[in-house]
Design a protein around this motif. Structure first.
Motif, PDB file in Angstrom:
ATOM      1  N   ILE A  10       0.854  -1.189   0.000  1.00 21.30           N
ATOM      2  CA  ILE A  10       0.000   0.000   0.000  1.00 21.30           C
ATOM      3  C   ILE A  10       0.892   1.242   0.000  1.00 21.30           C
ATOM      4  CG2 ILE A  10      -1.965  -1.137   1.132  1.00 21.30           C
ATOM      5  CD1 ILE A  10      -1.035   0.205   3.771  1.00 21.30           C
ATOM      6  N   GLU A  11       0.311   2.387  -0.373  1.00 20.56           N
ATOM      7  CA  GLU A  11       1.069   3.651  -0.389  1.00 20.56           C
ATOM      8  C   GLU A  11       1.760   3.903   0.946  1.00 20.56           C
ATOM      9  OE1 GLU A  11       1.728   6.185  -2.600  1.00 20.56           O
ATOM     10  OE2 GLU A  11       0.706   5.258  -4.285  1.00 20.56           O
ATOM     11  N   GLY A  12       1.126   3.510   2.036  1.00 19.93           N
ATOM     12  CA  GLY A  12       1.675   3.743   3.366  1.00 19.93           C
ATOM     13  C   GLY A  12       2.914   2.931   3.692  1.00 19.93           C
ATOM     14  N   ASP A  13       3.365   2.079   2.773  1.00 15.54           N
ATOM     15  CA  ASP A  13       4.564   1.264   2.999  1.00 15.54           C
ATOM     16  C   ASP A  13       5.844   1.954   2.529  1.00 15.54           C
ATOM     17  OD1 ASP A  13       3.253  -0.908   4.234  1.00 15.54           O
ATOM     18  OD2 ASP A  13       2.635  -1.682   2.277  1.00 15.54           O
ATOM     19  N   LEU A  14       5.750   3.244   2.221  1.00 12.48           N
ATOM     20  CA  LEU A  14       6.913   3.990   1.732  1.00 12.48           C
ATOM     21  C   LEU A  14       8.080   3.938   2.718  1.00 12.48           C
ATOM     22  CD1 LEU A  14       8.323   5.832  -0.308  1.00 12.48           C
ATOM     23  CD2 LEU A  14       7.113   7.779   0.738  1.00 12.48           C
ATOM     24  N   ASP A  15       7.810   4.045   4.020  1.00 13.75           N
ATOM     25  CA  ASP A  15       8.903   4.022   5.003  1.00 13.75           C
ATOM     26  C   ASP A  15       9.656   2.692   4.944  1.00 13.75           C
ATOM     27  OD1 ASP A  15      10.425   5.171   7.241  1.00 13.75           O
ATOM     28  OD2 ASP A  15       9.512   3.519   8.377  1.00 13.75           O
ATOM     29  N   LEU A  16       8.941   1.585   4.783  1.00 17.18           N
ATOM     30  CA  LEU A  16       9.600   0.283   4.652  1.00 17.18           C
ATOM     31  C   LEU A  16      10.498   0.269   3.421  1.00 17.18           C
ATOM     32  CD1 LEU A  16      10.076  -2.704   5.354  1.00 17.18           C
ATOM     33  CD2 LEU A  16       7.969  -3.220   4.085  1.00 17.18           C
ATOM     34  N   LEU A  17      10.004   0.793   2.304  1.00 15.06           N
ATOM     35  CA  LEU A  17      10.802   0.807   1.083  1.00 15.06           C
ATOM     36  C   LEU A  17      12.050   1.673   1.262  1.00 15.06           C
ATOM     37  CD1 LEU A  17      10.823  -0.468  -1.686  1.00 15.06           C
ATOM     38  CD2 LEU A  17       9.558   1.502  -2.548  1.00 15.06           C
ATOM     39  N   ARG A  18      11.913   2.762   1.987  1.00 14.02           N
ATOM     40  CA  ARG A  18      13.093   3.596   2.272  1.00 14.02           C
ATOM     41  C   ARG A  18      14.107   2.818   3.122  1.00 14.02           C
ATOM     42  NH1 ARG A  18       9.474   8.926   2.861  1.00 14.02           N
ATOM     43  NH2 ARG A  18      10.097   9.928   0.900  1.00 14.02           N
ATOM     44  N   GLN A  19      13.632   2.041   4.086  1.00 16.92           N
ATOM     45  CA  GLN A  19      14.538   1.233   4.902  1.00 16.92           C
ATOM     46  C   GLN A  19      15.238   0.160   4.061  1.00 16.92           C
ATOM     47  OE1 GLN A  19      12.929  -0.166   8.766  1.00 16.92           O
ATOM     48  NE2 GLN A  19      11.178   1.156   8.290  1.00 16.92           N
ATOM     49  N   LEU A  20      14.512  -0.416   3.105  1.00 14.52           N
ATOM     50  CA  LEU A  20      15.081  -1.440   2.232  1.00 14.52           C
ATOM     51  C   LEU A  20      16.058  -0.854   1.212  1.00 14.52           C
ATOM     52  CD1 LEU A  20      11.864  -3.553   1.598  1.00 14.52           C
ATOM     53  CD2 LEU A  20      13.902  -4.301   2.862  1.00 14.52           C
ATOM     54  N   ASN A  21      16.107   0.459   1.089  1.00 17.06           N
ATOM     55  CA  ASN A  21      16.961   1.143   0.123  1.00 17.06           C
ATOM     56  C   ASN A  21      18.359   1.418   0.699  1.00 17.06           C
ATOM     57  OD1 ASN A  21      17.396   2.400  -2.439  1.00 17.06           O
ATOM     58  ND2 ASN A  21      17.184   4.394  -1.452  1.00 17.06           N
ATOM     59  N   SER A  22      18.837   0.534   1.538  1.00 14.64           N
ATOM     60  CA  SER A  22      20.153   0.725   2.162  1.00 14.64           C
ATOM     61  C   SER A  22      21.242   0.065   1.317  1.00 14.64           C
ATOM     62  CB  SER A  22      20.161   0.109   3.562  1.00 14.64           C
ATOM     63  OG  SER A  22      20.140  -1.309   3.460  1.00 14.64           O
ATOM     64  N   PRO A  23      22.490   0.521   1.460  1.00 15.02           N
ATOM     65  CA  PRO A  23      23.583  -0.119   0.728  1.00 15.02           C
ATOM     66  C   PRO A  23      23.672  -1.618   1.015  1.00 15.02           C
ATOM     67  CG  PRO A  23      24.328   1.946   1.678  1.00 15.02           C
ATOM     68  CD  PRO A  23      22.944   1.685   2.227  1.00 15.02           C
ATOM     69  N   GLU A  24      23.437  -2.018   2.264  1.00 15.31           N
ATOM     70  CA  GLU A  24      23.530  -3.433   2.636  1.00 15.31           C
ATOM     71  C   GLU A  24      22.473  -4.278   1.917  1.00 15.31           C
ATOM     72  OE1 GLU A  24      23.738  -6.242   6.625  1.00 15.31           O
ATOM     73  OE2 GLU A  24      23.271  -4.117   6.831  1.00 15.31           O
ATOM     74  N   VAL A  25      21.240  -3.789   1.856  1.00 13.34           N
ATOM     75  CA  VAL A  25      20.157  -4.544   1.218  1.00 13.34           C
ATOM     76  C   VAL A  25      20.296  -4.517  -0.301  1.00 13.34           C
ATOM     77  CG1 VAL A  25      17.654  -4.680   0.888  1.00 13.34           C
ATOM     78  CG2 VAL A  25      18.580  -4.191   3.155  1.00 13.34           C
ATOM     79  N   ARG A  26      20.753  -3.409  -0.866  1.00 12.74           N
ATOM     80  CA  ARG A  26      20.765  -3.230  -2.320  1.00 12.74           C
ATOM     81  C   ARG A  26      22.129  -3.476  -2.962  1.00 12.74           C
ATOM     82  NH1 ARG A  26      16.580  -1.912  -5.331  1.00 12.74           N
ATOM     83  NH2 ARG A  26      18.024  -0.783  -6.639  1.00 12.74           N
ATOM     84  N   ARG A  27      23.048  -4.077  -2.235  1.00 13.47           N
ATOM     85  CA  ARG A  27      24.400  -4.250  -2.784  1.00 13.47           C
ATOM     86  C   ARG A  27      24.433  -5.150  -4.015  1.00 13.47           C
ATOM     87  NH1 ARG A  27      25.041  -6.864   2.108  1.00 13.47           N
ATOM     88  NH2 ARG A  27      25.276  -9.121   1.978  1.00 13.47           N
ATOM     89  N   HIS A  28      23.492  -6.079  -4.161  1.00 13.43           N
ATOM     90  CA  HIS A  28      23.472  -6.970  -5.322  1.00 13.43           C
ATOM     91  C   HIS A  28      22.507  -6.494  -6.411  1.00 13.43           C
ATOM     92  CE1 HIS A  28      26.017  -9.857  -3.316  1.00 13.43           C
ATOM     93  NE2 HIS A  28      25.211  -9.856  -2.281  1.00 13.43           N
ATOM     94  N   THR A  29      21.879  -5.347  -6.183  1.00 15.48           N
ATOM     95  CA  THR A  29      20.890  -4.851  -7.153  1.00 15.48           C
ATOM     96  C   THR A  29      21.171  -3.404  -7.553  1.00 15.48           C
ATOM     97  OG1 THR A  29      19.377  -4.294  -5.336  1.00 15.48           O
ATOM     98  CG2 THR A  29      19.046  -6.427  -6.421  1.00 15.48           C
ATOM     99  N   GLY A  30      22.437  -3.080  -7.718  1.00 15.85           N
ATOM    100  CA  GLY A  30      22.791  -1.772  -8.247  1.00 15.85           C
ATOM    101  C   GLY A  30      22.951  -0.661  -7.240  1.00 15.85           C
ATOM    102  N   GLY A  31      22.812  -0.950  -5.960  1.00 15.85           N
ATOM    103  CA  GLY A  31      22.985   0.063  -4.929  1.00 15.85           C
ATOM    104  C   GLY A  31      21.720   0.862  -4.672  1.00 15.85           C
ATOM    105  N   PRO A  32      21.780   1.720  -3.643  1.00 11.68           N
ATOM    106  CA  PRO A  32      20.600   2.514  -3.276  1.00 11.68           C
ATOM    107  C   PRO A  32      20.136   3.423  -4.406  1.00 11.68           C
ATOM    108  CG  PRO A  32      22.248   2.584  -1.536  1.00 11.68           C
ATOM    109  CD  PRO A  32      22.900   1.942  -2.735  1.00 11.68           C
ATOM    110  N   GLU A  33      18.841   3.672  -4.410  1.00  6.32           N
ATOM    111  CA  GLU A  33      18.226   4.587  -5.370  1.00  6.32           C
ATOM    112  C   GLU A  33      18.064   5.952  -4.720  1.00  6.32           C
ATOM    113  OE1 GLU A  33      15.310   1.800  -7.975  1.00  6.32           O
ATOM    114  OE2 GLU A  33      14.652   2.122  -5.910  1.00  6.32           O
ATOM    115  N   THR A  34      17.799   6.968  -5.533  1.00  3.96           N
ATOM    116  CA  THR A  34      17.489   8.294  -5.000  1.00  3.96           C
ATOM    117  C   THR A  34      16.113   8.224  -4.338  1.00  3.96           C
ATOM    118  OG1 THR A  34      16.335   9.055  -6.977  1.00  3.96           O
ATOM    119  CG2 THR A  34      18.747   9.387  -6.904  1.00  3.96           C
TER     120      THR A  34
END
Length: 170
Positions: A10-34
């Motif tokens: 849901i739209e309200g899950d934006l904070d979770l997506l921001r938390q998942l946008n960390s270097p540690e989580v995204r290291r195998h998928t191109g790194g953090p996004e803006t």
């Protein structure tokens, strides 16, 4: 198997997506996004799942704590339409079988959609945890492939496939 629920994004899950946008989580998928990219991704994830084009879910513990994302979406792959699966779990919750349980639940949702025989996942060859999820969830390793993710960035991935119809692999 770990006790988790998957819930439509849901739209309200934006904070979770921001938390998942960390270097540690995204290291195998191109790194953090803006942040602009994360906000745009959140809007895509929150689109109604009744479109037949796939669905994104949050991974939630039984107490309701949201700890990750999982989903499936359409992809043209080697001449046919398949479902692609992807997932991410917050670092504090990794290593407990949550991703595998969530992927299994997502495969059930993709089966229920009934429109594709095959589901694929393409984790980086350098991502042992996601490759283990594929193995534990019953995917068959077809081999290595070059995969574009994010757009414009080629990575060496494993091509994992599972038959959603229960038929014998051909």
């Amino acid at each position: 198997m770990a006790d988790v629920r998957i819930q439509p994004w849901i739209e309200g899950d934006l904070d979770l997506l921001r938390q998942l946008n960390s270097p540690e989580v995204r290291r195998h998928t191109g790194g953090p996004e803006t942040d602009e990219q994360v906000v745009s991704r959140n809007a895509r994830y929150a689109r109604p799942s009744g479109t037949g084009l796939g669905c994104m879910f949050t991974i939630a513990l039984l107490d309701g704590t949201k700890v990750g994302s999982v989903g499936y979406w359409e992809r043209a792959w080697r001449g046919e339409q398949v479902w692609e699966l992807g997932w991410a779990v917050l670092p504090a919750h990794q290593g407990r079988g949550l991703a595998t349980a969530a992927v299994l639940a997502t495969l059930d949702a993709a089966r229920a959609a009934g429109s594709r025989r095959w589901a694929h996942a393409y984790p980086s060859v350098e991502n042992p945890a996601s490759n283990a999820v594929c193995r534990k969830a019953g995917f068959t390793l077809l081999g290595e492939t070059e995969f574009e993710y994010p757009p414009g960035h080629l990575i060496r991935s494993n091509d994992w496939r599972i038959d959603l119809t229960g038929k014998t692999e051909k």
